[in-house]
Write a protein that holds these residues in place. Structure first.
Motif, PDB file in Angstrom:
ATOM      1  N   ALA A   1       4.206   5.929  -5.335  1.00  0.00           N
ATOM      2  CA  ALA A   1       4.143   6.037  -6.961  1.00  0.00           C
ATOM      3  C   ALA A   1       3.047   7.057  -7.359  1.00  0.00           C
ATOM      4  O   ALA A   1       3.385   8.138  -8.205  1.00  0.00           O
ATOM      5  N   LYS A   2       1.861   6.885  -6.599  1.00  0.00           N
ATOM      6  CA  LYS A   2       0.850   7.924  -7.245  1.00  0.00           C
ATOM      7  C   LYS A   2       1.192   9.162  -6.796  1.00  0.00           C
ATOM      8  O   LYS A   2       0.869  10.286  -7.474  1.00  0.00           O
ATOM      9  N   ARG A   3       1.630   9.417  -5.556  1.00  0.00           N
ATOM     10  CA  ARG A   3       2.028  10.851  -5.135  1.00  0.00           C
ATOM     11  C   ARG A   3       2.946  11.489  -5.962  1.00  0.00           C
ATOM     12  O   ARG A   3       2.886  12.676  -6.287  1.00  0.00           O
TER      13      ARG A   3
ATOM     14  N   VAL B   1       0.061  -3.018  -8.462  1.00  0.00           N
ATOM     15  CA  VAL B   1       0.581  -1.780  -9.451  1.00  0.00           C
ATOM     16  C   VAL B   1      -0.345  -1.670 -10.519  1.00  0.00           C
ATOM     17  O   VAL B   1      -0.726  -0.587 -10.848  1.00  0.00           O
TER      18      VAL B   1
ATOM     19  N   VAL C   1       2.691   1.639  -3.510  1.00  0.00           N
ATOM     20  CA  VAL C   1       2.052   2.161  -4.719  1.00  0.00           C
ATOM     21  C   VAL C   1       1.424   3.479  -4.227  1.00  0.00           C
ATOM     22  O   VAL C   1       1.530   4.554  -5.319  1.00  0.00           O
ATOM     23  N   ALA C   2       1.241   3.832  -3.133  1.00  0.00           N
ATOM     24  CA  ALA C   2       0.747   5.415  -2.565  1.00  0.00           C
ATOM     25  C   ALA C   2       1.787   6.419  -2.987  1.00  0.00           C
ATOM     26  O   ALA C   2       1.638   7.330  -3.619  1.00  0.00           O
TER      27      ALA C   2
ATOM     28  N   GLN D   1       5.088   6.746 -13.864  1.00  0.00           N
ATOM     29  CA  GLN D   1       4.285   5.993 -14.668  1.00  0.00           C
ATOM     30  C   GLN D   1       4.511   4.617 -14.560  1.00  0.00           C
ATOM     31  O   GLN D   1       3.720   3.825 -15.077  1.00  0.00           O
TER      32      GLN D   1
ATOM     33  N   GLU E   1       0.796  -1.137   0.039  1.00  0.00           N
ATOM     34  CA  GLU E   1      -0.003   0.053   0.087  1.00  0.00           C
ATOM     35  C   GLU E   1       0.724   1.209   0.004  1.00  0.00           C
ATOM     36  O   GLU E   1       0.538   2.195  -0.768  1.00  0.00           O
TER      37      GLU E   1
ATOM     38  N   GLY F   1       3.590  10.734  -9.182  1.00  0.00           N
ATOM     39  CA  GLY F   1       3.203  10.689 -10.455  1.00  0.00           C
ATOM     40  C   GLY F   1       4.115   9.750 -11.420  1.00  0.00           C
ATOM     41  O   GLY F   1       4.359  10.039 -12.678  1.00  0.00           O
TER      42      GLY F   1
ATOM     43  N   ILE G   1      -0.494   1.798 -13.131  1.00  0.00           N
ATOM     44  CA  ILE G   1       0.852   1.819 -13.106  1.00  0.00           C
ATOM     45  C   ILE G   1       1.499   0.642 -13.806  1.00  0.00           C
ATOM     46  O   ILE G   1       1.105  -0.320 -13.580  1.00  0.00           O
TER      47      ILE G   1
ATOM     48  N   ALA H   1      -3.518   0.047  -9.948  1.00  0.00           N
ATOM     49  CA  ALA H   1      -3.392   1.532  -9.795  1.00  0.00           C
ATOM     50  C   ALA H   1      -3.125   2.241 -10.918  1.00  0.00           C
ATOM     51  O   ALA H   1      -2.989   3.475 -11.138  1.00  0.00           O
TER      52      ALA H   1
END
Length: 659
Positions: free
Chosen positions: A70-72, A95, A67-68, A76, A64, A74, A100, A98
Motif C-alpha cells: 500500500a505504501k509503495r 494500517v 502494508v508495504a 490512501q 507487513e 501510494g 493509511i 502507517a
C-alpha cells in the motif's frame, strides 16, 4: 473521497470491490501471490503488486507485505475484503499506524467481537439474548465435558476465535465428546492460531438468521434487514436469501433492534453482520432468537441485501471510511422483493463435497436478470491453495416464488467445464420441497443429503441419445467425408454401443437412417433421434418426438450430457472387454486431492477394520479423515505427518489377504 485504495484480498472479493471503486472514480491496487500472477483480480485493477508465495501466510495473510504494498503504491486506504485479514485487529492497527485508512471498523470493535466468549458476555450486558452454554476461559477437557453434560446433548463445540465453520463440531452423545473436542481444537489452532473453544446448546430445529448493520463516525447506526442463511453444509452457507421466509413484522423489529444495540455497544462503524440462531420448533417468535456472533466485516452473502434494498454496501463502506455520514436513515430503508444467492464451488457433491482443482475450460451463465460475482474466468486454474469458490449467483424477483424459480432456471442453464462443480447439487436444493415451501433449517441438507446428491438416472431417451453421440467425433470438421454423416454404401450403418451409467450397463444398437437421423434399439423399443443443429458444445436434438437443447462434454472413455438441468455421466465401454469396468481391489488408501498430512493413525502391521480412521489430511481449508477401505493388515504406510501429497498419491496399502 479517496483517490486510490488497495484491496487486500483476491478472487471474486477483490473483483467485486474493484467494480464499485471504478464506478466511483477511485483507482484500485490489487495484490497477488505467485499462484495468482495471472488471476482476474490482478488484471482488473488499475495496478497490481506481487506480495509473496502461493501459501496464504506468505502473501495474503502477511500484514507487513500488504502494508508495504500500500505504501509503495501510494494508496490512501486499504479495503480488507472478507476473509483473510478482514477481522484481524493487528492488521487494522498496522494500517492506521502507517498513516493509511482502514476501510472497516476500529480495532477495538474487531477485538470486542473477535473472541466469541467475550462477545457473548458483552452482548448479554447490552440486553441481546444469547444461546445457553459455557463461555468460560478454562479449557480443561474434563471440565468442558462436564459442562457439555450439564447443558445437555446435543451440544455444539465452537472455536472462540474466527468463524466460517472452522473448529466447530456437533456432538450428540457423551462418548463422542472427547474425539470431537480434539478435532475442533486442532482445526481451530490451524485456522486461527487459538485452540480455545466454547460449548453451546444445539437447537434441534434451528434457523440461521443474520442482520446487516452499518454505523458511521457520527453516531448513526442502522440495520438493512435480515438474511436467512439456514441452508448450510458443515456449517458453511450454501444458499442465502433476503428477507427471511415467514418473518413477521414484530420479529423483524425485535431482531433489527437487537442488532443495532449490539453495534452500539461497541461504537461500531462500517459494515457488520449480527448473526442470530432462531428456535423454530414452534415457528418464528420474537422471544426465541439468540445472538451467535458478530462478523466485523462485509459478508460473502451481502449481494442479497443489496438486491432488496437497492444499496451498494461497498460504496457505503468507502463513504463511511472517508468520514461521510450514512447515506440513509432507518426510516428511508425499505424491502423491495426477494433475492437469493447460490455459492458455486469446485467440489464433488457425490464424493462427500470434496474440493476439486483443475483448469476451467468453460464458464457459461445466463445473462438476463442474473448477477454473477466471479473471481475466475475460462482458462483459470482452481488452486489447492485457496477456497474453491468459482462464483456467486444472485437473482432478484418481486416475490419469493418468482425469485426462487429464477434461481432454479439460472442454475439449470449454467455450465462449468474442466472441473467438477456443485451446480447440479444447487439446482436440486433449489427444488427441495421444504425449502420451496419456505421452511429451511440448518439440518435440511444433512437430512436430505442422499436425495440431493443422487446421480440422476437417465430416461431411455437420454440413454439412446448418449449412444448416438458416443459415435460422433468432433464434427463438423475439415474432412469433406464428415458431411456425409453416418451414411454408408449398400446398407444402413449399424453399431453396437455399451454404456455404463449409474452403475449399470446398457447395450444398444444404433442404426443410421440418414444424415443426422438415427433409430436406437434398446431391447424394448426403437427410439428415433434426430440432430437438428450444432453450436460449439451444445446440440439441438429431437429425441422421441421432443426437442431439447443438450450440452455435451467428451473424454477418452466418458461422455457427459447436460439436459433439463441435470448432468448425466456415461462411461464408454468396449462390449468385448469383460474386465473394462471391473472395480479395482480395495487395497490402497489414496489421497482424494492435493493436501497436507496432519495425523497418521496407523502403522505397518496394524490390524484395521473397514471404516477405521487411518489418515487425517488438510486440503483447501478443510480437514479430511480417510478411513480403511476394507478389513485387513497394513502392509505399508507411505505418508508421514507434515508431508505434502498430490492427488492420487498412495498413502496406505493393505495386504492382499484378510486380517
Amino acid at each position: 473521497m479517496f483517490e486510490k485504495i488497495l484491496i487486500a484480498n483476491r478472487g471474486e472479493i477483490a473483483c467485486r470491490i474493484i467494480r464499485t471503486a471504478r464506478r466511483m472514480g477511485i483507482r484500485t491496487v490489487a495484490v497477488y501471490s505467485d499462484a495468482d500472477s495471472g488471476a482476474q483480480h490482478a488484471g482488473l485493477a488499475d495496478e497490481a503488486i506481487r506480495i509473496g508465495g502461493a501459501a496464504a501466510h506468505e502473501s495474503y495473510l502477511s500484514i507487513e507485505r500488504v502494508v508495504a504494498a500500500a505504501k509503495r503504491a501510494g494508496a490512501q486506504a486499504i479495503h480488507p475484503g472478507y476473509g483473510f485479514l478482514s477481522e484481524n485487529a493487528e492488521f487494522a492497527e498496522a494500517v492506521e499506524a502507517a498513516g493509511i485508512v482502514f476501510i472497516g471498523p476500529q480495532p477495538l470493535a474487531i477485538r470486542a467481537m473477535g473472541r466469541k466468549d467475550a462477545a457473548k458476555a458483552l452482548m448479554e450486558s447490552a440486553g441481546v439474548p444469547i444461546v445457553p452454554g459455557y463461555h468460560g476461559d478454562s479449557q480443561e477437557p474434563d471440565l468442558l465435558a462436564g459442562e457439555a453434560a450439564g447443558i445437555g446433548f446435543p451440544v455444539l463445540i465452537k472455536a472462540r476465535a474466527g468463524g466460517g465453520g472452522k473448529g466447530m463440531r456437533r456432538v450428540d452423545r457423551a462418548e463422542d465428546f472427547s474425539a470431537a473436542l480434539d478435532a475442533a481444537k486442532r482445526e481451530a489452532k490451524g485456522a486461527f492460531g487459538d485452540d480455545a473453544v466454547l460449548i453451546e446448546k444445539y437447537l434441534l430445529q434451528p434457523r440461521h438468521i443474520e442482520v446487516q448493520v452499518f454505523g458511521d463516525r457520527h453516531g448513526n447506526v442502522v440495520h438493512l434487514f435480515e438474511r436467512d442463511c439456514s441452508l448450510q453444509r458443515r456449517h458453511q452457507k450454501v444458499i442465502e436469501e433476503a428477507p427471511a421466509p415467514g418473518m413477521t413484522a414484530e420479529m423483524r423489529r425485535a431482531m433489527g433492534e437487537a442488532a443495532v444495540r449490539a453495534a452500539r455497544a461497541i461504537d461500531y462503524r462500517g459494515a457488520g453482520t449480527v448473526e442470530f440462531i432462531a428456535d423454530v420448533s414452534n415457528g418464528l417468535w420474537p422471544d426465541r432468537f439468540f445472538f451467535m456472533e458478530m462478523n466485523t466485516r462485509l459478508q460473502v452473502e451481502h449481494p442479497v441485501t443489496e438486491a432488496i434494498t437497492g444499496v451498494d454496501l461497498v460504496e457505503w463502506q468507502l463513504r463511511v471510511a472517508a468520514g461521510e455520514p450514512l447515506p440513509k436513515k432507518q426510516s428511508e430503508l425499505k424491502i423491495d422483493g426477494w433475492a437469493f444467492e447460490a455459492r458455486i464451488y469446485a467440489e464433488d457433491a457425490e464424493r462427500g463435497f470434496l474440493p476439486a482443482t483443475g483448469v476451467i475450460d468453460e464458464m457459461r451463465f445466463p445473462e438476463d436478470g442474473v448477477r454473477i460475482d466471479a473471481g475466475v474466468r475460462a482458462g483459470d486454474r482452481i488452486s489447492a491453495h485457496y477456497d474453491p469458490l468459482i462464483a456467486k449467483m444472485i437473482v432478484h424477483g418481486p416475490s419469493r416464488r418468482a425469485a426462487l424459480a429464477a434461481l432454479t432456471r439460472a442454475l439449470q442453464a449454467s455450465h462449468i467445464g474442466g472441473t467438477v462443480s456443485n451446480i447440479g447439487f444447487l439446482a436440486n436444493l433449489s427444488r427441495q420441497e421444504d425449502f420451496v415451501s419456505g421452511h429451511p433449517d440448518t439440518d435440511l441438507i444433512e437430512r436430505n443429503l442422499e436425495t440431493l446428491t443422487a446421480i440422476p438416472t437417465a430416461e431411455d431417451t437420454v440413454i439412446a441419445l448418449a449412444a448416438v453421440l458416443s459415435l460422433e467425433g468432433k464434427r463438423p470438421g475439415s474432412d469433406p467425408w464428415d458431411t456425409l454423416g453416418h451414411w454408408q454404401l449398400w446398407s444402413e450403418m449399424q453399431r453396437v454401443v455399451t454404456l455404463d451409467h449409474a452403475g449399470g450397463l446398457a447395450n444398444l444398437r444404433v442404426v443410421a437412417r440418414g444424415f443426422d437421423m438415427f433409430a436406437v434399439h434398446d431391447g424394448h423399443r426403437v427410439i428415433p433421434i434426430r440432430i437438428i443443429s450444432r453450436h460449439a458444445d451444445r446440440l439441438q436434438v429431437e429425441a422421441d418426438g421432443r426437442q431439447v437443447s443438450v450440452g455435451i462434454e467428451r473424454g477418452p472413455h466418458r461422455l457427459c450430457l447436460r439436459l433439463d438441468g441435470n448432468l448425466h455421466l456415461f462411461a464408454l465401454a468396449d462390449p468385448l472387454d469383460g474386465t473394462a469396468l471391473e472395480a479395482e481391489a480395495g487395497d490402497r488408501l489414496i489421497a482424494p486431492m492435493p493436501g497436507f498430512i496432519k495425523i497418521v493413525r496407523t502403522s505397518e502391521g496394524a490390524v484395521v477394520s473397514k471404516g477405521e480412521p487411518l489418515i487425517v489430511m488438510e486440503a483447501m481449508k478443510m480437514e479430511l479423515t480417510l478411513t480403511a477401505v476394507r478389513d485387513g493388515i497394513v502392509e505399508s504406510v507411505q505418508a508421514g505427518e507434515g508431508q505434502q501429497v498430490s492427488e492420487g498419491a498412495v498413502l496406505v496399502t493393505l495386504k492382499a489377504g484378510e486380517a
